[in-house]
Scaffold this motif. Structure first.
Motif, PDB file in Angstrom:
ATOM      1  N   THR A 196       0.829  -1.206   0.000  1.00  0.00           N
ATOM      2  CA  THR A 196       0.000   0.000   0.000  1.00  0.00           C
ATOM      3  C   THR A 196       0.862   1.254   0.000  1.00  0.00           C
ATOM      4  O   THR A 196       0.567   2.226  -0.715  1.00  0.00           O
ATOM      5  CB  THR A 196      -0.938   0.003   1.219  1.00  0.00           C
ATOM      6  N   LEU A 197       1.945   1.255   0.781  1.00  0.00           N
ATOM      7  CA  LEU A 197       2.837   2.412   0.778  1.00  0.00           C
ATOM      8  C   LEU A 197       3.469   2.624  -0.601  1.00  0.00           C
ATOM      9  O   LEU A 197       3.590   3.756  -1.075  1.00  0.00           O
ATOM     10  CB  LEU A 197       3.938   2.223   1.833  1.00  0.00           C
ATOM     11  N   SER A 198       3.851   1.523  -1.253  1.00  0.00           N
ATOM     12  CA  SER A 198       4.441   1.626  -2.599  1.00  0.00           C
ATOM     13  C   SER A 198       3.450   2.224  -3.577  1.00  0.00           C
ATOM     14  O   SER A 198       3.811   3.053  -4.435  1.00  0.00           O
ATOM     15  CB  SER A 198       4.885   0.247  -3.076  1.00  0.00           C
ATOM     16  N   GLU A 199       2.188   1.846  -3.444  1.00  0.00           N
ATOM     17  CA  GLU A 199       1.154   2.379  -4.327  1.00  0.00           C
ATOM     18  C   GLU A 199       0.948   3.871  -4.081  1.00  0.00           C
ATOM     19  O   GLU A 199       0.766   4.662  -5.020  1.00  0.00           O
ATOM     20  CB  GLU A 199      -0.151   1.615  -4.104  1.00  0.00           C
ATOM     21  N   ILE A 200       0.995   4.277  -2.806  1.00  0.00           N
ATOM     22  CA  ILE A 200       0.851   5.700  -2.485  1.00  0.00           C
ATOM     23  C   ILE A 200       2.013   6.500  -3.065  1.00  0.00           C
ATOM     24  O   ILE A 200       1.830   7.595  -3.615  1.00  0.00           O
ATOM     25  CB  ILE A 200       0.759   5.895  -0.953  1.00  0.00           C
ATOM     26  N   VAL A 201       3.218   5.947  -2.951  1.00  0.00           N
ATOM     27  CA  VAL A 201       4.399   6.622  -3.525  1.00  0.00           C
ATOM     28  C   VAL A 201       4.220   6.851  -5.013  1.00  0.00           C
ATOM     29  O   VAL A 201       4.584   7.906  -5.556  1.00  0.00           O
ATOM     30  CB  VAL A 201       5.666   5.784  -3.245  1.00  0.00           C
ATOM     31  N   LYS A 202       3.634   5.896  -5.714  1.00  0.00           N
ATOM     32  CA  LYS A 202       3.488   5.983  -7.168  1.00  0.00           C
ATOM     33  C   LYS A 202       2.346   6.902  -7.602  1.00  0.00           C
ATOM     34  O   LYS A 202       2.412   7.511  -8.668  1.00  0.00           O
ATOM     35  CB  LYS A 202       3.246   4.585  -7.747  1.00  0.00           C
ATOM     36  N   THR A 203       1.286   7.004  -6.793  1.00  0.00           N
ATOM     37  CA  THR A 203       0.073   7.677  -7.267  1.00  0.00           C
ATOM     38  C   THR A 203      -0.274   8.975  -6.548  1.00  0.00           C
ATOM     39  O   THR A 203      -1.037   9.786  -7.081  1.00  0.00           O
ATOM     40  CB  THR A 203      -1.129   6.721  -7.139  1.00  0.00           C
TER      41      THR A 203
ATOM     42  N   ALA B 257      14.155  -4.956   0.902  1.00  0.00           N
ATOM     43  CA  ALA B 257      13.293  -5.388  -0.201  1.00  0.00           C
ATOM     44  C   ALA B 257      12.737  -4.221  -1.014  1.00  0.00           C
ATOM     45  O   ALA B 257      12.377  -4.389  -2.188  1.00  0.00           O
ATOM     46  CB  ALA B 257      12.142  -6.237   0.342  1.00  0.00           C
ATOM     47  N   VAL B 258      12.649  -3.041  -0.384  1.00  0.00           N
ATOM     48  CA  VAL B 258      12.049  -1.901  -1.095  1.00  0.00           C
ATOM     49  C   VAL B 258      13.115  -1.016  -1.759  1.00  0.00           C
ATOM     50  O   VAL B 258      12.781   0.025  -2.318  1.00  0.00           O
ATOM     51  CB  VAL B 258      11.172  -1.055  -0.154  1.00  0.00           C
ATOM     52  N   ALA B 259      14.377  -1.428  -1.702  1.00  0.00           N
ATOM     53  CA  ALA B 259      15.449  -0.618  -2.280  1.00  0.00           C
ATOM     54  C   ALA B 259      15.209  -0.279  -3.747  1.00  0.00           C
ATOM     55  O   ALA B 259      15.371   0.898  -4.144  1.00  0.00           O
ATOM     56  CB  ALA B 259      16.794  -1.323  -2.106  1.00  0.00           C
ATOM     57  N   PRO B 260      14.833  -1.231  -4.606  1.00  0.00           N
ATOM     58  CA  PRO B 260      14.593  -0.875  -6.015  1.00  0.00           C
ATOM     59  C   PRO B 260      13.542   0.211  -6.186  1.00  0.00           C
ATOM     60  O   PRO B 260      13.696   1.119  -7.029  1.00  0.00           O
ATOM     61  CB  PRO B 260      14.146  -2.197  -6.636  1.00  0.00           C
ATOM     62  N   THR B 261      12.470   0.143  -5.370  1.00  0.00           N
ATOM     63  CA  THR B 261      11.416   1.158  -5.462  1.00  0.00           C
ATOM     64  C   THR B 261      11.935   2.524  -5.047  1.00  0.00           C
ATOM     65  O   THR B 261      11.651   3.553  -5.694  1.00  0.00           O
ATOM     66  CB  THR B 261      10.211   0.770  -4.577  1.00  0.00           C
ATOM     67  N   LEU B 262      12.715   2.564  -3.970  1.00  0.00           N
ATOM     68  CA  LEU B 262      13.245   3.832  -3.486  1.00  0.00           C
ATOM     69  C   LEU B 262      14.270   4.418  -4.457  1.00  0.00           C
ATOM     70  O   LEU B 262      14.303   5.632  -4.685  1.00  0.00           O
ATOM     71  CB  LEU B 262      13.868   3.648  -2.103  1.00  0.00           C
ATOM     72  N   VAL B 263      15.106   3.574  -5.035  1.00  0.00           N
ATOM     73  CA  VAL B 263      16.078   4.053  -6.025  1.00  0.00           C
ATOM     74  C   VAL B 263      15.355   4.617  -7.240  1.00  0.00           C
ATOM     75  O   VAL B 263      15.694   5.701  -7.751  1.00  0.00           O
ATOM     76  CB  VAL B 263      17.042   2.924  -6.441  1.00  0.00           C
ATOM     77  N   ALA B 264      14.341   3.892  -7.723  1.00  0.00           N
ATOM     78  CA  ALA B 264      13.566   4.360  -8.882  1.00  0.00           C
ATOM     79  C   ALA B 264      12.857   5.664  -8.559  1.00  0.00           C
ATOM     80  O   ALA B 264      12.756   6.562  -9.410  1.00  0.00           O
ATOM     81  CB  ALA B 264      12.565   3.289  -9.298  1.00  0.00           C
TER      82      ALA B 264
ATOM     83  N   GLN C 101      15.374   8.483  -8.718  1.00  0.00           N
ATOM     84  CA  GLN C 101      15.773   8.801 -10.093  1.00  0.00           C
ATOM     85  C   GLN C 101      14.656   9.469 -10.889  1.00  0.00           C
ATOM     86  O   GLN C 101      14.929  10.273 -11.788  1.00  0.00           O
ATOM     87  CB  GLN C 101      16.238   7.532 -10.788  1.00  0.00           C
ATOM     88  N   SER C 102      13.394   9.158 -10.561  1.00  0.00           N
ATOM     89  CA  SER C 102      12.274   9.682 -11.354  1.00  0.00           C
ATOM     90  C   SER C 102      11.654  10.945 -10.773  1.00  0.00           C
ATOM     91  O   SER C 102      10.897  11.638 -11.460  1.00  0.00           O
ATOM     92  CB  SER C 102      11.186   8.610 -11.497  1.00  0.00           C
ATOM     93  N   SER C 103      11.949  11.245  -9.504  1.00  0.00           N
ATOM     94  CA  SER C 103      11.323  12.413  -8.879  1.00  0.00           C
ATOM     95  C   SER C 103      11.938  13.707  -9.410  1.00  0.00           C
ATOM     96  O   SER C 103      13.172  13.858  -9.418  1.00  0.00           O
ATOM     97  CB  SER C 103      11.490  12.359  -7.358  1.00  0.00           C
ATOM     98  N   PRO C 104      11.105  14.663  -9.822  1.00  0.00           N
ATOM     99  CA  PRO C 104      11.633  15.915 -10.378  1.00  0.00           C
ATOM    100  C   PRO C 104      12.068  16.911  -9.311  1.00  0.00           C
ATOM    101  O   PRO C 104      12.847  17.829  -9.604  1.00  0.00           O
ATOM    102  CB  PRO C 104      10.454  16.458 -11.184  1.00  0.00           C
ATOM    103  N   ASP C 105      11.586  16.760  -8.084  1.00  0.00           N
ATOM    104  CA  ASP C 105      11.902  17.757  -7.052  1.00  0.00           C
ATOM    105  C   ASP C 105      12.913  17.197  -6.061  1.00  0.00           C
ATOM    106  O   ASP C 105      12.954  15.997  -5.762  1.00  0.00           O
ATOM    107  CB  ASP C 105      10.621  18.173  -6.316  1.00  0.00           C
ATOM    108  N   SER C 106      13.714  18.079  -5.519  1.00  0.00           N
ATOM    109  CA  SER C 106      14.791  17.660  -4.628  1.00  0.00           C
ATOM    110  C   SER C 106      14.265  17.132  -3.293  1.00  0.00           C
ATOM    111  O   SER C 106      14.894  16.258  -2.674  1.00  0.00           O
ATOM    112  CB  SER C 106      15.749  18.828  -4.376  1.00  0.00           C
TER     113      SER C 106
END
Length: 415
Positions: A315-322, A343-350, A353-358
């Protein structure tokens, strides 16, 4: 035999009725033989040691005879000997003689601490014989509770007025709370009606919150309807909060969802959400997050998902994405690191890399730091061109006490 120290009946009273040790069955007197610890100077040939050995081995007739001789000498331990003589007589089935011995103890040694033990033994004997002692007949709180418990087991109709008198009287809060515990353990309609009244605040409002919590602990899911009714009809925030927290014990997530949706008090709404998190009710929290537009509730849900443990990661991963609200999204990013670990390292790295704001990038760095992922932080630091962001990453690495992070610190120093 290795003697162990187990206290006599009256000293067990505080354990029998300890509110922390809530059980689902009425408390009864223990049948186990009390093993008496023999003092060091009694371990040789010594009459008192012989008597304690006889008690420990269940040789009641021998114990009675030995302690009778000690009592007759009127020495330092004669009062204790009288108690153990009465104890042995009771175990032999000579309850009448045991009561006579206790009366002798009270007459001869009125100031002895062993008179309290005999009072407890008297309560036990009379309770077993179908003649329970009235709690009002003793001034000692622990003995009142022993008498009350015996009375509840033998004649509950007589016990109910005694309980009401204790609850409405001037006794200690500890006595009232334990009397409430005795009441909550009863399945009789009268007992359930009385504790329901107290939980509703109709009788003894000072005990209402205790009654709410105890009722939920004893009755489980059966308490949900009553608690919901109390919640609906009270304006007391403390009572409402106690009910919301009690739904955790009762196992009623549906009631918490109702409260989170309809409650106008933000403190209580947050309590309902936090309790759902403690229950790991992830599906309910996810649906609630999707349905509500209240940012405070959404923020509370993101926090509660951490309490849900690994089950809250999806659910947290979904909130991060949406999530479009930047503050909520950043909180979810940080909490993802707390909850998901490596286990969530790939999501956090992505996400970094994809977030436009600092600020979102910094949240991802925080999440990786909280998950203990030095490896990916180093990779991000090597690739980062923005000096401020790179400094933020290195700052986290510098306090990780990780070999890979330390090696990277040395690499920076050697440049």
């Amino acid at each position: 035999m290795n003697a162990k120290l187990i206290f006599p009946v009256a000293l067990l009273a505080s354990t029998l009725f300890a509110p922390a040790a809530i059980c689902l069955e009425p408390v009864v007197f223990a049948e186990a033989n009390p093993l008496i610890e023999m003092p060091a100077d009694d371990r040789g040939n010594n009459p008192y040691a012989d008597g304690t050995r006889a008690i420990n081995e269940g040789r009641w007739s021998d114990a009675e005879a030995i302690f009778a001789k000690i009592a007759a000498q009127h020495g330092d331990r004669s009062d204790a000997a009288l108690y153990w003589k009465a104890y042995a007589q009771n175990k032999e089935g000579q309850q009448g003689r045991a009561l006579e011995t206790c009366a002798d103890l009270g007459h001869t040694y009125p100031q002895s601490r062993w008179t309290s033990e005999c009072d407890a033994l008297r309560i036990e004997i009379r309770g077993r014989s179908g003649q329970p002692v009235s709690p009002q007949s003793t001034g000692d709180d622990e003995l009142k509770l022993l008498a009350l418990n015996a009375l509840m087991q033998q004649d509950e109709a007589r016990a109910m007025p005694a309980i009401q008198q204790i609850l409405n009287g001037n006794g200690s809060e500890k006595l009232k709370e334990r009397a409430l515990f005795v009441l909550a353990n009863s399945n009789s309609p009268e007992a359930q009606n009385l504790i329901g009244q107290i939980a509703r605040g109709q009788s003894n409002p000072a005990l209402q919150i205790r009654a709410v919590r105890m009722y939920a602990a004893i009755k489980g899911k059966q308490s949900a309807a009553t608690l919901a009714d109390v919640y609906q009809h009270t304006a007391d925030e403390a009572v409402k909060r106690a009910i919301l927290q009690s739904y955790l014990v009762a196992g009623s997530p549906d009631k918490l969802v109702e409260a989170a949706r309809s409650e106008q008090n933000p403190v209580l709404s947050k309590t309902a959400v936090q309790t759902l998190g403690a229950m790991a009710a992830v599906s309910a929290l996810s649906q609630l997050y999707h349905d509500t537009k209240d940012t405070q509730i959404k923020s509370a849900i993101i926090g509660a998902l951490v309490a849900s443990g690994p089950r809250g990661v999806e659910t947290l991963s979904e909130i991060v994405k949406t999530e479009q609200d930047p503050e909520l999204r950043r909180k979810a990013i940080r909490n993802l690191g707390v909850t998901g670990g490596p286990a969530v390292a790939p999501t956090l790295v992505a996400t970094y890399q994809s977030s436009p704001d600092s600020e979102s990038k910094r949240a991802a760095v925080e999440g990786l730091f909280l998950s203990g992922d030095a490896h990916d932080l180093i990779a991000l630091a090597r690739a980062e061109k923005n000096p401020e962001l790179k400094q933020a990453i290195v700052s986290k690495l510098s306090i990780m006490h990780n070999k890979e992070a330390t090696d990277y610190m040395m690499e920076i120093l050697n440049k």
